[in-house]
Structures are given as C-alpha cells and as structure tokens.
Design a protein around this motif. Structure first.
Motif, short mmCIF file in Angstrom:
data_model
loop_
_atom_site.label_atom_id
_atom_site.label_comp_id
_atom_site.label_asym_id
_atom_site.label_seq_id
_atom_site.Cartn_x
_atom_site.Cartn_y
_atom_site.Cartn_z
N LEU A 157 6.76 -9.13 -1.30
CA LEU A 157 5.31 -9.29 -1.46
C LEU A 157 4.61 -9.32 -0.11
O LEU A 157 3.51 -8.80 0.04
N ALA A 158 5.25 -9.97 0.86
CA ALA A 158 4.63 -10.11 2.18
C ALA A 158 4.48 -8.77 2.88
O ALA A 158 3.64 -8.63 3.78
N GLY A 159 5.27 -7.79 2.48
CA GLY A 159 5.18 -6.47 3.10
C GLY A 159 4.40 -5.46 2.29
O GLY A 159 4.36 -4.28 2.66
N ASN A 160 3.80 -5.90 1.19
CA ASN A 160 3.04 -5.00 0.33
C ASN A 160 1.56 -5.08 0.70
O ASN A 160 0.89 -6.08 0.45
N ALA A 161 1.04 -4.03 1.31
CA ALA A 161 -0.34 -4.04 1.81
C ALA A 161 -1.35 -4.17 0.68
O ALA A 161 -2.38 -4.83 0.84
N ASN A 162 -1.08 -3.53 -0.46
CA ASN A 162 -2.01 -3.60 -1.58
C ASN A 162 -2.14 -5.02 -2.10
O ASN A 162 -3.24 -5.49 -2.42
N ILE A 163 -1.02 -5.72 -2.20
CA ILE A 163 -1.04 -7.09 -2.71
C ILE A 163 -1.74 -8.02 -1.72
O ILE A 163 -2.53 -8.90 -2.11
#
Length: 262
Positions: free
Chosen positions: A54-60
């Motif tokens: 999650l920490a690497g998901n730009a959209n989230i």
C-alpha cells in the motif's frame, strides 16, 4: 429458577448470533489481509507485505491524501456550524417541529437522494465538481450529527449560569468563551470526531459530487474502483486500515460522550 434462565440463555444465543453475523465477515477480511499468499482459500503464513505494498501504491496514497483533506475541512466547518446551530435551536424561545425536522433532515434522508440533490444543485449553478464540492456536501451531511451531539449536552446545561454572567456585566463573547464553550467542549470534540469518521467513510455522496478524473478520488472511491476487478490482498489491507481508523475515532467519540454525561 429454570424458567428465568431459559429466556436469558435464549437471549444470549440470539445476541451472539447477531454479533457473529455482523463481525465474522469483518474478522475474516482482517485475517486475510495478513495472509502471505493473498488467497482466500489457503492460509500460507503471517505477513505484512500487503501493507507495505500500500505504501508504494501512488493511487492509494493520493486517495488517502484527498480523504484526509476532505475529512479535516468538512469536520472543521461542520463542527463550527453544527455547534452554532445547536445553540441557536436550544435557546429559541419558540420551538417548532418544522425547524427541528429541517435540522435533522440530512441524517434521515437516504444518501442516494441527498447525493442526487447536491449534484443537481451544483450542476444548476454551473459549479465545477471536485474536492471543494465534496467538502461542501460532507458539511451538509455531518452538520446534523454535530448538532445532535451538542444538543444532547445542552439538554443538561443550566442556562441560568449564562444569565448570571450577563447580569454581572460579561459580554456575549466573554460569556460564550469562558462559560458556554468549556461546558460544551467534550460534546463539540465528540461531534467533531463523529463527523470526521462519517466523512472518511462516506462513499455515495462523494462519488456523485467528485466529478470526472482521479484528482478528487477519495479512499472509499479508490476501494470501489479496485474491487470491481476482484478482491485483492491490497484491498483487504486498505479496508482494514480504514476500518481501524474509523473504529478508533468512533470509540474516542463514545468515550467523550460518556464522560460528559451527568
């Protein structure tokens, strides 16, 4: 004695069944968010990798930032307006059911009806949809809840203290700042926390008033866009974080409500 225990046991079983129906699916979701394989049918070990993903998901991350901005802005505005509305309604000399109904209408109107009405209102005024329109919409929704919480405290407030303060020469601002505001502070904070919880969880109104594009997507909208292609471990992890934040804020709100009770 046995005739008394039987209804008690039956009531306990019914209560346990209701809680199981409500919370077992949530418990399964939380458990699967820690499953190393990410498969709903096989447990392969405990892992935190989906939370790291999650920490690497730009959209989230972008959706989380939008949710925080909307939640804080809507909470601040609705807390001020809801508190003033509660004081105004509670100190009115003439009580009216019509005014009471209007104050609590956003709480009972279905979200889909309120969302369509707000969309129609913004469209008729040719207002560009985006984060500002989501904030305004959430303020309308949250304001009624803040009003209800603060008014519950005002029901037990002795307004003769305010009259005494005015008789002793204190102005309206001084009376409000030094007497009314400290007495209402727990209820105001509880109402603000409740408003924040409702804002970060709200989907339907935000979906209708966000407009096109990804610039105004909030976390609930992001989760919805992700589950259209199936439930993934990242969705489970994200839902667990949102639910944990909401539950924490809601428990603090309930604790403050309990503390302020006479």
């Amino acid at each position: 004695m046995s005739s008394v225990r039987a209804p008690s046991r039956l009531g306990g079983l019914v209560l346990a069944a209701i809680f199981a129906f409500l919370y077992v699916p949530i418990a399964v979701l939380v458990l699967l968010s820690f499953n190393a394989s990410g498969l709903p049918t096989a447990w392969t070990g405990f892992s935190l990798k989906w939370y790291g993903a999650l920490a690497g998901n730009a959209n989230i991350l972008h959706a989380a930032w939008n949710t925080l901005v909307v939640g804080l802005a809507a909470t601040a505005i609705s807390t001020v307006l809801g508190t003033l509305l509660a004081i105004g309604l509670e100190t009115r000399r003439r009580k009216g059911t019509a005014i009471e109904a209007l104050a609590f209408a956003p709480m009972v109107i279905p979200d889909i009806v309120l969302a369509v009405a707000l969309l129609t209102f913004f469209s008729s005024l040719d207002i560009t949809l985006g984060l500002p329109t989501i904030v305004v919409s959430h303020v309308i929704f949250d304001l009624a809840f803040v009003n209800a919480v603060v008014r519950a405290r005002l029901k037990h407030f002795d307004f003769s203290i305010v009259e005494a303060s005015r008789d002793l020469g204190a102005g309206y601002v001084t009376t409000f700042r030094r007497i009314l505001l400290p007495a209402l502070a727990p209820a105001i904070i509880a109402g603000a926390l409740l408003a924040f919880t409702l804002s970060i969880d709200e989907f339907i109104i935000a979906f209708f008033t966000a407009g096109a594009g990804r610039s105004s997507i909030t976390l609930p909208m992001q989760i919805y866009s992700m589950i259209r292609f199936g439930i993934t471990p990242e969705v489970n992890a994200l839902a667990t974080l949102v639910m944990g934040l909401s539950a924490t804020v809601l428990m603090i709100s309930q604790w403050l409500n309990k503390e302020q009770a006479p």
